[in-house]
Write a protein that holds these residues in place. Sequence first.
Motif, PDB file in Angstrom:
ATOM      1  N   ARG A  37       0.831  -1.195   0.000  1.00 35.05           N
ATOM      2  CA  ARG A  37       0.000   0.000   0.000  1.00 35.05           C
ATOM      3  C   ARG A  37       0.868   1.249   0.000  1.00 35.05           C
ATOM      4  NH1 ARG A  37      -2.617  -0.477   6.103  1.00 35.05           N
ATOM      5  NH2 ARG A  37      -0.717   0.074   7.282  1.00 35.05           N
ATOM      6  N   VAL A  47       2.303  -4.997   3.001  1.00 33.78           N
ATOM      7  CA  VAL A  47       1.195  -5.287   3.913  1.00 33.78           C
ATOM      8  C   VAL A  47       1.199  -6.767   4.287  1.00 33.78           C
ATOM      9  CG1 VAL A  47      -1.312  -5.301   4.175  1.00 33.78           C
ATOM     10  CG2 VAL A  47      -0.194  -3.402   2.963  1.00 33.78           C
ATOM     11  N   SER A  62       1.851  -3.669  11.561  1.00 34.36           N
ATOM     12  CA  SER A  62       0.726  -2.741  11.683  1.00 34.36           C
ATOM     13  C   SER A  62      -0.622  -3.363  11.334  1.00 34.36           C
ATOM     14  CB  SER A  62       0.959  -1.515  10.790  1.00 34.36           C
ATOM     15  OG  SER A  62       1.104  -1.914   9.438  1.00 34.36           O
ATOM     16  N   VAL A  63      -0.611  -4.518  10.657  1.00 34.09           N
ATOM     17  CA  VAL A  63      -1.878  -5.134  10.253  1.00 34.09           C
ATOM     18  C   VAL A  63      -2.097  -6.510  10.876  1.00 34.09           C
ATOM     19  CG1 VAL A  63      -1.775  -3.869   8.071  1.00 34.09           C
ATOM     20  CG2 VAL A  63      -1.030  -6.263   8.154  1.00 34.09           C
ATOM     21  N   ARG A  66      -5.487  -8.123  12.161  1.00 30.38           N
ATOM     22  CA  ARG A  66      -6.622  -7.424  11.547  1.00 30.38           C
ATOM     23  C   ARG A  66      -6.811  -7.816  10.083  1.00 30.38           C
ATOM     24  NH1 ARG A  66      -6.490  -2.058  10.846  1.00 30.38           N
ATOM     25  NH2 ARG A  66      -4.217  -1.942  10.655  1.00 30.38           N
ATOM     26  N   PHE A  67      -5.720  -8.063   9.388  1.00 29.25           N
ATOM     27  CA  PHE A  67      -5.777  -8.397   7.960  1.00 29.25           C
ATOM     28  C   PHE A  67      -5.426  -9.870   7.766  1.00 29.25           C
ATOM     29  CE2 PHE A  67      -4.698  -3.952   6.027  1.00 29.25           C
ATOM     30  CZ  PHE A  67      -5.700  -3.375   6.799  1.00 29.25           C
ATOM     31  N   MET A  82      -9.657  -7.314   5.189  1.00 27.63           N
ATOM     32  CA  MET A  82      -9.225  -6.244   6.093  1.00 27.63           C
ATOM     33  C   MET A  82     -10.352  -5.950   7.074  1.00 27.63           C
ATOM     34  SD  MET A  82      -7.295  -3.702   3.394  1.00 27.63           S
ATOM     35  CE  MET A  82      -8.825  -3.212   2.584  1.00 27.63           C
ATOM     36  N   LEU A  85     -10.710  -1.757  10.388  1.00 25.78           N
ATOM     37  CA  LEU A  85      -9.950  -0.764   9.631  1.00 25.78           C
ATOM     38  C   LEU A  85      -9.805   0.531  10.416  1.00 25.78           C
ATOM     39  CD1 LEU A  85     -11.366  -1.544   6.111  1.00 25.78           C
ATOM     40  CD2 LEU A  85      -8.935  -1.454   6.685  1.00 25.78           C
ATOM     41  N   LYS A  86      -8.661   1.160  10.218  1.00 22.29           N
ATOM     42  CA  LYS A  86      -8.329   2.409  10.882  1.00 22.29           C
ATOM     43  C   LYS A  86      -8.069   3.494   9.836  1.00 22.29           C
ATOM     44  CE  LYS A  86      -5.825  -0.195  14.448  1.00 22.29           C
ATOM     45  NZ  LYS A  86      -4.523  -0.370  15.136  1.00 22.29           N
ATOM     46  N   GLU A  88      -5.579   5.231   9.449  1.00 19.28           N
ATOM     47  CA  GLU A  88      -4.209   5.106   8.946  1.00 19.28           C
ATOM     48  C   GLU A  88      -4.036   3.987   7.927  1.00 19.28           C
ATOM     49  OE1 GLU A  88      -5.223   5.230  12.151  1.00 19.28           O
ATOM     50  OE2 GLU A  88      -3.972   3.917  13.425  1.00 19.28           O
ATOM     51  N   ASP A  89      -5.072   3.196   7.705  1.00 18.17           N
ATOM     52  CA  ASP A  89      -5.034   2.196   6.635  1.00 18.17           C
ATOM     53  C   ASP A  89      -5.374   2.798   5.281  1.00 18.17           C
ATOM     54  OD1 ASP A  89      -6.534  -0.074   8.962  1.00 18.17           O
ATOM     55  OD2 ASP A  89      -4.433  -0.046   8.333  1.00 18.17           O
ATOM     56  N   TYR A  93      -3.921   0.410  -2.553  1.00 22.37           N
ATOM     57  CA  TYR A  93      -3.406  -0.935  -2.335  1.00 22.37           C
ATOM     58  C   TYR A  93      -3.087  -1.580  -3.684  1.00 22.37           C
ATOM     59  CZ  TYR A  93      -4.569  -0.749   2.600  1.00 22.37           C
ATOM     60  OH  TYR A  93      -4.598  -0.418   3.933  1.00 22.37           O
TER      61      TYR A  93
END
Length: 115
Positions: A37, A47, A62-63, A66-67, A82, A85-86, A88-89, A93
């Motif tokens: 990304r 990612v 960072s993921v 969550r991912f 994903m 999600l935040k 900052e995501d 991609y």
Amino acid sequence: VQLQASGGGLVQAGGSLRLSCVVSGNILSIDRMGWYRQAPGKQRELVATIIITSATTTYADSVKGRFTISRDNAKNTVYLQMNSLKPEDTAVYFCKAERRGFIYWGQGTEVTVSS
């Protein structure tokens, strides 16, 4: 090798999206695929990756949790699920394929996470 990415969109923080990357031809000819990304003004970053034959995966810190990256060999497709999600995501991609030392990139799909 041609890659077609899709699935991006606008989502609220805490929501989910699933990205897809369809590989032209037989996905089993690919060694490894990944999602990267690039946020505005930032460098492209890794990612997640998946080795096609073994389904071994790696994730950016960072993921993690969550991912989820996965592949469906019958559909010649790699997914990036994903969740949570935040903001900052938010980024464009890209999917990437590696085959016999060559690298191939798909076009990006934009993900925007609103707070």
